[in-house]
Write a protein that holds these residues in place. Structure first.
Motif, PDB file in Angstrom:
ATOM      1  N   VAL A   1       0.835  -1.203   0.000  1.00  0.00           N
ATOM      2  CA  VAL A   1       0.000   0.000   0.000  1.00  0.00           C
ATOM      3  C   VAL A   1       0.873   1.258   0.000  1.00  0.00           C
ATOM      4  CG1 VAL A   1      -1.707   1.313   1.299  1.00  0.00           C
ATOM      5  CG2 VAL A   1      -1.916  -1.166   1.127  1.00  0.00           C
ATOM      6  N   PHE A   2       1.882   1.269   0.860  1.00  0.00           N
ATOM      7  CA  PHE A   2       2.795   2.421   0.937  1.00  0.00           C
ATOM      8  C   PHE A   2       3.469   2.646  -0.414  1.00  0.00           C
ATOM      9  CE2 PHE A   2       6.530   4.858   1.754  1.00  0.00           C
ATOM     10  CZ  PHE A   2       6.334   5.572   2.917  1.00  0.00           C
ATOM     11  N   GLY A   3       3.978   1.566  -1.021  1.00  0.00           N
ATOM     12  CA  GLY A   3       4.660   1.688  -2.304  1.00  0.00           C
ATOM     13  C   GLY A   3       3.745   2.172  -3.403  1.00  0.00           C
ATOM     14  N   SER A   4       2.482   1.766  -3.373  1.00  0.00           N
ATOM     15  CA  SER A   4       1.532   2.190  -4.395  1.00  0.00           C
ATOM     16  C   SER A   4       1.292   3.697  -4.330  1.00  0.00           C
ATOM     17  CB  SER A   4       0.205   1.453  -4.217  1.00  0.00           C
ATOM     18  OG  SER A   4       0.380   0.062  -4.405  1.00  0.00           O
ATOM     19  N   TYR A   5       1.091   4.215  -3.125  1.00  0.00           N
ATOM     20  CA  TYR A   5       0.898   5.657  -2.986  1.00  0.00           C
ATOM     21  C   TYR A   5       2.196   6.424  -3.238  1.00  0.00           C
ATOM     22  CZ  TYR A   5      -3.831   5.165  -1.134  1.00  0.00           C
ATOM     23  OH  TYR A   5      -5.174   4.903  -0.995  1.00  0.00           O
ATOM     24  N   ALA A   6       3.315   5.879  -2.755  1.00  0.00           N
ATOM     25  CA  ALA A   6       4.601   6.550  -2.949  1.00  0.00           C
ATOM     26  C   ALA A   6       4.971   6.634  -4.422  1.00  0.00           C
ATOM     27  CB  ALA A   6       5.694   5.808  -2.179  1.00  0.00           C
ATOM     28  N   SER A   7       4.522   5.667  -5.215  1.00  0.00           N
ATOM     29  CA  SER A   7       4.838   5.693  -6.645  1.00  0.00           C
ATOM     30  C   SER A   7       4.263   6.940  -7.312  1.00  0.00           C
ATOM     31  CB  SER A   7       4.304   4.429  -7.328  1.00  0.00           C
ATOM     32  OG  SER A   7       2.883   4.416  -7.362  1.00  0.00           O
ATOM     33  N   GLU A   8       3.077   7.361  -6.900  1.00  0.00           N
ATOM     34  CA  GLU A   8       2.486   8.571  -7.463  1.00  0.00           C
ATOM     35  C   GLU A   8       3.240   9.815  -7.003  1.00  0.00           C
ATOM     36  OE1 GLU A   8      -0.263   9.251  -9.724  1.00  0.00           O
ATOM     37  OE2 GLU A   8       0.593   7.282 -10.143  1.00  0.00           O
ATOM     38  N   THR A   9       3.688   9.805  -5.746  1.00  0.00           N
ATOM     39  CA  THR A   9       4.485  10.925  -5.243  1.00  0.00           C
ATOM     40  C   THR A   9       5.793  11.044  -6.004  1.00  0.00           C
ATOM     41  OG1 THR A   9       3.528  10.641  -3.025  1.00  0.00           O
ATOM     42  CG2 THR A   9       5.565  11.911  -3.185  1.00  0.00           C
ATOM     43  N   PHE A  10       6.462   9.915  -6.204  1.00  0.00           N
ATOM     44  CA  PHE A  10       7.724   9.919  -6.943  1.00  0.00           C
ATOM     45  C   PHE A  10       7.500  10.281  -8.414  1.00  0.00           C
ATOM     46  CE2 PHE A  10       9.603   7.024  -3.584  1.00  0.00           C
ATOM     47  CZ  PHE A  10      10.580   7.923  -3.200  1.00  0.00           C
ATOM     48  N   ARG A  11       6.429   9.780  -8.989  1.00  0.00           N
ATOM     49  CA  ARG A  11       6.164  10.065 -10.402  1.00  0.00           C
ATOM     50  C   ARG A  11       5.992  11.569 -10.625  1.00  0.00           C
ATOM     51  NH1 ARG A  11       1.892  10.984 -13.697  1.00  0.00           N
ATOM     52  NH2 ARG A  11       0.443  10.862 -11.936  1.00  0.00           N
ATOM     53  N   ALA A  12       5.213  12.199  -9.753  1.00  0.00           N
ATOM     54  CA  ALA A  12       5.029  13.649  -9.860  1.00  0.00           C
ATOM     55  C   ALA A  12       6.343  14.387  -9.633  1.00  0.00           C
ATOM     56  CB  ALA A  12       3.982  14.110  -8.853  1.00  0.00           C
ATOM     57  N   ALA A  13       7.171  13.873  -8.706  1.00  0.00           N
ATOM     58  CA  ALA A  13       8.457  14.517  -8.435  1.00  0.00           C
ATOM     59  C   ALA A  13       9.386  14.399  -9.641  1.00  0.00           C
ATOM     60  CB  ALA A  13       9.097  13.889  -7.203  1.00  0.00           C
ATOM     61  N   PHE A  14       9.397  13.230 -10.281  1.00  0.00           N
ATOM     62  CA  PHE A  14      10.210  13.050 -11.486  1.00  0.00           C
ATOM     63  C   PHE A  14       9.780  14.035 -12.573  1.00  0.00           C
ATOM     64  CE2 PHE A  14      11.569   8.765 -10.057  1.00  0.00           C
ATOM     65  CZ  PHE A  14      12.913   8.849 -10.408  1.00  0.00           C
ATOM     66  N   GLN A  15       8.484  14.192 -12.750  1.00  0.00           N
ATOM     67  CA  GLN A  15       7.977  15.053 -13.808  1.00  0.00           C
ATOM     68  C   GLN A  15       8.186  16.535 -13.505  1.00  0.00           C
ATOM     69  OE1 GLN A  15       3.917  13.581 -14.028  1.00  0.00           O
ATOM     70  NE2 GLN A  15       4.415  12.273 -15.781  1.00  0.00           N
ATOM     71  N   SER A  16       8.477  16.872 -12.253  1.00  0.00           N
ATOM     72  CA  SER A  16       8.720  18.267 -11.894  1.00  0.00           C
ATOM     73  C   SER A  16      10.118  18.735 -12.288  1.00  0.00           C
ATOM     74  CB  SER A  16       8.523  18.472 -10.386  1.00  0.00           C
ATOM     75  OG  SER A  16       9.571  17.858  -9.649  1.00  0.00           O
ATOM     76  N   VAL A  17      11.021  17.794 -12.574  1.00  0.00           N
ATOM     77  CA  VAL A  17      12.387  18.151 -12.976  1.00  0.00           C
ATOM     78  C   VAL A  17      12.379  18.532 -14.455  1.00  0.00           C
ATOM     79  CG1 VAL A  17      14.776  17.384 -13.158  1.00  0.00           C
ATOM     80  CG2 VAL A  17      13.342  16.577 -11.257  1.00  0.00           C
ATOM     81  N   PRO A  18      12.794  19.738 -14.809  1.00  0.00           N
ATOM     82  CA  PRO A  18      12.799  20.152 -16.216  1.00  0.00           C
ATOM     83  C   PRO A  18      13.652  19.223 -17.080  1.00  0.00           C
ATOM     84  CG  PRO A  18      13.139  22.047 -14.776  1.00  0.00           C
ATOM     85  CD  PRO A  18      13.234  20.827 -13.919  1.00  0.00           C
TER      86      PRO A  18
END
Length: 226
Positions: free
Chosen positions: A102-119
């Motif tokens: 469960v933690f990894g599933s939610y964290a994946s969205e957090t990381f995905r958004a963080a990756f996409q925030s890098v120009p």
């Protein structure tokens, strides 16, 4: 305070188990979340689509149900495969597996958004200077990813700490189960459930302080950082 003093060592043992489960969940969940985020961002559909399916499924059902499926369903499955020689699934392992998923599933969205925030221009510039893909990730993406992801991951950590209370239902000797045992022995449920609540509150307050320090440290050198 007499009953609380008498049962305090028991409650502290339960608290240690709770913290062990929460920390183990966070470490494994961060690794799983990062891998799932990379899979979601992959250009290969055979990798990104299953990652989205799995995380959407796990985020769409209650954590308690995931726990029951792993503990009881896993035990039944192992029994059918190995028969009488089937290994037992411990409450701690079942709780760790369920909360990590469960933690990894939610964290994946957090990381995905963080990756996409890098120009993307920064990564392209790094490659132009001769950086390898790993060096771009290590020196360009990762510092910025952590800065963006820390608040969301902090919320996930606090939620995970509270979710550990679910595992007492399948027999894990965490702080909630120890409080329940003390309440049944002394017939003072209000007292011991209040003590358990205060223990969770202390963990939450300490976690908030640590997360705030981590956010401040990660923001050093950034525009507007204090």
């Amino acid at each position: 305070m007499g009953p609380v003093t008498e049962y305090l060592p028991l409650l502290l043992l339960g608290l240690a188990t709770t913290l062990k489960l929460a920390v183990s969940t966070a470490v494994l969940g961060l690794i799983l979340g990062l891998l799932l985020a990379l899979a979601k961002l992959s250009r290969h559909g055979w990798l990104s689509r299953p990652a989205y399916w799995v995380t959407n499924f796990l985020r769409g059902i209650p954590e308690f149900l995931v726990l029951l499926v792993i503990y009881f369903g896993g035990t039944q499955m192992l029994g059918q495969v190995f028969g009488d020689r089937a290994p037992d699934i411990s409450p701690f392992f079942a709780g760790l597996a369920a909360l990590t998923l469960v933690f990894g599933s939610y964290a994946s969205e957090t990381f995905r958004a963080a990756f996409q925030s890098v120009p993307k221009g920064q990564i392209e510039a790094g490659r132009a200077y001769g950086f390898s893909a790993w060096q771009c990730f290590r020196y360009i993406q990762l510092p910025q990813i952590w800065r963006v992801a820390i608040p969301g991951l902090g919320n996930l950590w606090q939620g995970s700490v509270k979710d550990t209370a679910l595992v007492s239902v399948i027999g894990l000797d965490d702080v909630m189960r120890k409080a329940q045992q003390a309440a049944q022995s002394t017939r003072e449920p209000f007292t011991f459930y209040l003590v358990a609540s205060l223990m969770f509150l202390i963990i939450t307050l300490v976690s908030m302080w640590i997360i705030a320090k981590a956010e401040k440290r990660a923001s050093r050198g950034m525009p507007g950082a204090r």
